[in-house]
Design a protein around this motif. Sequence first.
Motif, PDB file in Angstrom:
ATOM      1  N   GLU A 154      12.946  -2.651 -27.227  1.00 47.90           N
ATOM      2  CA  GLU A 154      13.139  -2.717 -25.774  1.00 47.90           C
ATOM      3  C   GLU A 154      14.151  -3.773 -25.353  1.00 47.90           C
ATOM      4  O   GLU A 154      14.347  -4.001 -24.161  1.00 47.90           O
ATOM      5  N   SER A 155      14.759  -4.460 -26.306  1.00 49.49           N
ATOM      6  CA  SER A 155      15.749  -5.482 -25.981  1.00 49.49           C
ATOM      7  C   SER A 155      16.791  -5.535 -27.087  1.00 49.49           C
ATOM      8  O   SER A 155      16.590  -5.002 -28.182  1.00 49.49           O
ATOM      9  N   GLY A 192      19.042 -11.712 -24.820  1.00 45.39           N
ATOM     10  CA  GLY A 192      18.668 -10.546 -25.593  1.00 45.39           C
ATOM     11  C   GLY A 192      17.184 -10.377 -25.804  1.00 45.39           C
ATOM     12  O   GLY A 192      16.745  -9.401 -26.402  1.00 45.39           O
ATOM     13  N   LEU A 193      16.367 -11.321 -25.316  1.00 47.24           N
ATOM     14  CA  LEU A 193      14.918 -11.270 -25.492  1.00 47.24           C
ATOM     15  C   LEU A 193      14.233 -10.658 -24.278  1.00 47.24           C
ATOM     16  O   LEU A 193      14.611 -10.940 -23.134  1.00 47.24           O
ATOM     17  N   LEU A 194      13.202  -9.861 -24.527  1.00 48.94           N
ATOM     18  CA  LEU A 194      12.371  -9.351 -23.448  1.00 48.94           C
ATOM     19  C   LEU A 194      11.395 -10.454 -23.039  1.00 48.94           C
ATOM     20  O   LEU A 194      10.672 -10.993 -23.873  1.00 48.94           O
ATOM     21  N   VAL A 195      11.400 -10.785 -21.758  1.00 48.58           N
ATOM     22  CA  VAL A 195      10.508 -11.831 -21.241  1.00 48.58           C
ATOM     23  C   VAL A 195       9.674 -11.239 -20.114  1.00 48.58           C
ATOM     24  O   VAL A 195      10.220 -10.706 -19.149  1.00 48.58           O
ATOM     25  N   ARG A 196       8.352 -11.326 -20.272  1.00 44.88           N
ATOM     26  CA  ARG A 196       7.435 -10.854 -19.226  1.00 44.88           C
ATOM     27  C   ARG A 196       6.950 -12.051 -18.423  1.00 44.88           C
ATOM     28  O   ARG A 196       6.284 -12.946 -18.960  1.00 44.88           O
ATOM     29  N   LEU A 197       7.302 -12.065 -17.143  1.00 42.45           N
ATOM     30  CA  LEU A 197       6.918 -13.156 -16.244  1.00 42.45           C
ATOM     31  C   LEU A 197       5.726 -12.717 -15.402  1.00 42.45           C
ATOM     32  O   LEU A 197       5.725 -11.625 -14.842  1.00 42.45           O
ATOM     33  N   THR A 198       4.714 -13.574 -15.291  1.00 44.52           N
ATOM     34  CA  THR A 198       3.537 -13.261 -14.488  1.00 44.52           C
ATOM     35  C   THR A 198       3.254 -14.400 -13.524  1.00 44.52           C
ATOM     36  O   THR A 198       2.989 -15.532 -13.949  1.00 44.52           O
ATOM     37  N   ASP A 199       3.334 -14.096 -12.235  1.00 47.07           N
ATOM     38  CA  ASP A 199       2.931 -15.042 -11.195  1.00 47.07           C
ATOM     39  C   ASP A 199       1.428 -14.884 -10.991  1.00 47.07           C
ATOM     40  O   ASP A 199       0.895 -13.770 -11.051  1.00 47.07           O
TER      41      ASP A 199
END
Length: 468
Positions: free
Chosen positions: A145-146, A272-279
């Motif tokens: 995915e990235s 190039g990295l997939l980063v999932r951010l959660t508030d």
Amino acid sequence: MSQIASSHLPLDTDTIAAESTPHGRGGVSLIRVSGKNAVGITSTLNPQIAGQEPRKPLLRTLKHNGDWLDEAIVTIFRAPASYTGEDTVEIAVHGNPLIVEKILHALCTVGARPAQPGEFTRRAYLNGRLPLTRAEAVAQLIHAESEAALRSAKNLYSGGLENRLAKIRERLLSLLAEVEALIDFIEEGIDASEQEDLLRAADEAADEIARLLTAVRQGRVSQYGINVIIAGLPNAGKSSLLNALCHRQRAIVAPTPGTTRDTIETSVEWSGLLVRLTDTAGLRETLDPVESEGVRRTREALCAADIILWVTDATQPPPPALIAEINNHPRSRSLIVLNKTDLLTADRITKAREEFCRALGLPSPPTVDVSALANTGIEELRAMIIRSIIGADAPSADALNISETHKNSLETAAARLAVARQAIADGIGLELAAIDLRDALANIAAITAPVTNEELLGSIFSKFCIGK
């Protein structure tokens, strides 16, 4: 991996067929047929296929029971020079699911059966066409995915793991051969120079394994991404920080504390990295049932975090409630984000940092100064997040994602090698060192290929002038 597991897993001799392209409408769909009767079964749809030259795509009219199916491009691959290592036929047809379904039905009517998930690649492994690590890489290539995940999968597929394991295996085998020879042919122990040579060889092997484990850690991050949780007390600027990090208004921002009552997730790509951010909802005691549920979900999200951004208002003293929350979580997964620094002078920012150090009882906790509103310090924060996870600004070109089983084998090999080295250093007996070296080598061989007695003897006799 040269050792193939055909002696452990049964190889199905059925001829199998399946669509190899994603199901749906498109310009072209590809049907793959594999097995000892692949050509014969396919030729029932057009007799000309039986005499077709391998690797030469030709246009064929496909029919079954007199019904026209499609005009297709048919290519034959003879064993073992095919993806599966078996006779294989690839049929490129018009990308209509109805056409694909009718051709597959016809093939199964005359002797093929539907392939199971992953069965073509499984056969490639069992037939020696793909080592297990490269078979795993096929799935990674499909699901990447990235950019970083794609690079890691390509590295694994192109033999990046086997090449590095071969070097480690060679070093360990050579070291074990030296130890075994010394056990058998030196009665009065080893002298200082021989001990130094053994320790140097052990250190070189340990360094190779350590570098590979670093590449594996980066590869896993490349494949699965980073799970970043933004947490803190109400009104610290968490939602503003989420918006700044993802460059869009993802979360509602308001001066009223408790605006965010549920987790808000978004995905971005950094280096190039997939980063999932959660508030997350602000952490505080509340009687509001909706906000209370939001706090519960926040605590649940914190447990799954790769890294937690503890956001605090730098214009205020360190809140005891936030300090308590930070102390309840691993320091290795925490970054302190001093927000709203646009409202402070440089001296006051330094003082705020010092106050947090004292409150946490640490000389220099990982902190970064930002202003989510003014968009300052955001790039530095992104870089710190990535460095804290992979130890660099971006995954290296050597990143590799491997199975948990193989990772455990590497870690066990490193541990046994360390014990063997200590035995050599302490002079407590080469026999004990040899046992641990064999164990280390066996764990590497579990990923590559077993070490035979002939190999070990060959290594011994190639290095020592025995029998002079």
